[in-house]
Design an enzyme around this catalytic site. Structure first.
Site, PDB file in Angstrom:
ATOM      1  CG  ASP A  88      -5.316  -2.346  -4.881  1.00  0.00           C
ATOM      2  OD1 ASP A  88      -4.417  -2.878  -5.557  1.00  0.00           O
ATOM      3  OD2 ASP A  88      -5.359  -1.119  -4.656  1.00  0.00           O
ATOM      4  CG  HIS A 113      -1.136  -0.684  -3.978  1.00  0.00           C
ATOM      5  ND1 HIS A 113      -0.175  -0.235  -3.092  1.00  0.00           N
ATOM      6  CD2 HIS A 113      -2.245  -0.920  -3.231  1.00  0.00           C
ATOM      7  CE1 HIS A 113      -0.701  -0.183  -1.874  1.00  0.00           C
ATOM      8  NE2 HIS A 113      -1.954  -0.601  -1.930  1.00  0.00           N
TER       9      HIS A 113
END
Ligand code: NAD
Ligand code: MG
Length: 352
Positions: A88, A113
């Site tokens: 991320d 995500h």
């Protein structure tokens, strides 16, 4: 629950892998999720290309697994469906340098995500579908379940549907990686991100370690031996959680002694009281208003000074040393902890 939060669940019969027949899926990253998605997609008959940096140590692993590997930019050019499975913290950078310049209308940007989309670190252009299929499990289990003809539960969300087929395509992807075998819950990017951050901070990773440390310290400070404190506050936690996982709180309460049940029921709310609830609400607020994510981005830009310090303090806590010693002394330590955790840690560390 507001209307925004739905709970539709999809299974294999609701999805059709052939939706992605004639397409190429680019899997960017070959870590925990990346290797599992790429291999499962490949074995489900989907054309996969893995996108990794020239100097990535994961390249040889992907090639040894029989997959085609190229750079992230080239993978995006070749593909109609782009699955972003780099960490991320680097996604915005990879997006800017490798994805955005090569992105075309009609393509799908897929995440596991929603952090970067939800907090606007990645702002995809019009014309591109933006979806999420998030297995609720570490990558090595996504892979192992698939190989064993079992499924991994997952979440599915559509942030941007420009083709009118975003849902159908994401479901095909979810089926190809094995998620619809177990069940896929429809959610939104907002719900997935905020609930995920909250869960890991308040209850799972943050809350539970803090509870364990406070319990351990309370006993040791009162003169009880560290070994006994370790067993009572950490080791037995697994047994309790296993019962809760199997049959909810009732199965746990039914399995412990009446003394434990009465003591727990009458004292639990004294330990985790209204103050904790207020702290949880504050923590949720920081997630909702973006403060946590801003802090995390700045922390990364600064070279992770607080993170490094917090990590070290956690490693230096006495309970870690006591636990390591006890786990070495007792035979139970190796039972139940499965060996495939090893390949997970190898993969996760591959590029660090
Ligand atoms: P990871 O750290 O295991 O793997 C990252 C991979 O990305 C590595 O193989 C590396 O080769 C590659 N990479 C790293 N930096 C790169 C860069 N600058 N450019 C190109 N490639 C680079 O990551 P992960 O845990 O699999 O996470 C991927 C996504 O999946 C994240 O969005 C994460 O939130 C999500 N997710 C993870 C889990 C999990 O259990 N690990 C579960 C659900 C969702
Ligand atoms: Mg999580």
């Amino acid at each position: 629950m507001t209307d925004e939060f739905t709970t539709d669940i999809y299974y294999d019969d609701d999805a059709d892998v052939s939706t992605l027949d004639d397409e190429t899926v680019a899997v960017l990253g070959y870590g925990s999720q990346g290797h599992a998605h790429a291999l499962n997609l490949h074995e489900s008959g989907i054309d996969v290309v893995v996108g990794l940096r020239e100097d990535s140590s994961s390249r040889s692993a992907a090639e040894a697994d029989g997959l085609t590997v190229t750079t992230p930019a080239d993978a995006v050019k070749q593909a109609s469906y782009v699955s972003v499975l780099v960490p991320d913290t680097v996604q915005a950078d990879v997006y800017e340098n490798a994805i955005e310049p090569n992105l075309e209308s009609g393509q799908t940007l897929q995440f596991a995500h929603g952090l970067n989309i939800h907090y606007n670190q990645i702002q995809p252009p019009e014309g591109v579908d933006v979806t999420m299929v998030a297995p609720k499990s570490p990558g090595h289990l996504v892979r192992r379940n698939y190989e064993n003809d079992e499924g991994t539960p997952g979440l599915l969300a559509v942030y941007q549907d420009e083709t009118g087929e975003a849902d159908e395509r994401a479901l095909a992807y979810a089926k190809a990686i094995g998620c619809t075998r177990a069940g896929v819950i429809e959610t939104t990017f907002r719900e997935e991100v905020e609930s995920d951050l909250f869960g890991e901070q308040a209850v799972l990773c943050g809350g539970v370690t803090s509870l364990v440390k406070h319990g351990y310290e309370t006993l040791v400070d009162a003169g009880y031996s560290p070994e006994i404190a370790y067993f009572e506050c950490l080791n037995e936690l697994k047994l309790i959680v296993d019962l809760m996982y199997e049959g909810g709180h009732s199965e746990m309460w039914d399995s412990v002694s009446d003394t434990a049940e009465y003591g727990g029921l009458s004292r639990g709310d004294r330990i985790v009281d209204e103050n904790v609830r207020e702290n949880m609400e504050e923590t949720l607020e920081e997630i909702q208003n973006g403060d946590f994510t801003r802090e995390w981005i700045v922390e990364n830009q600064a070279g992770r000074p607080s993170y490094t310090q917090l990590r070290q303090a956690e490693k230096d806590h006495e309970i870690e040393e006591v636990g390591e010693r006890l786990r070495d002394l007792f035979a139970w330590a190796d039972e139940g902890t499965e060996t495939d955790d090893e390949d997970e840690s190898v993969r996760v560390q591959a590029d660090d």
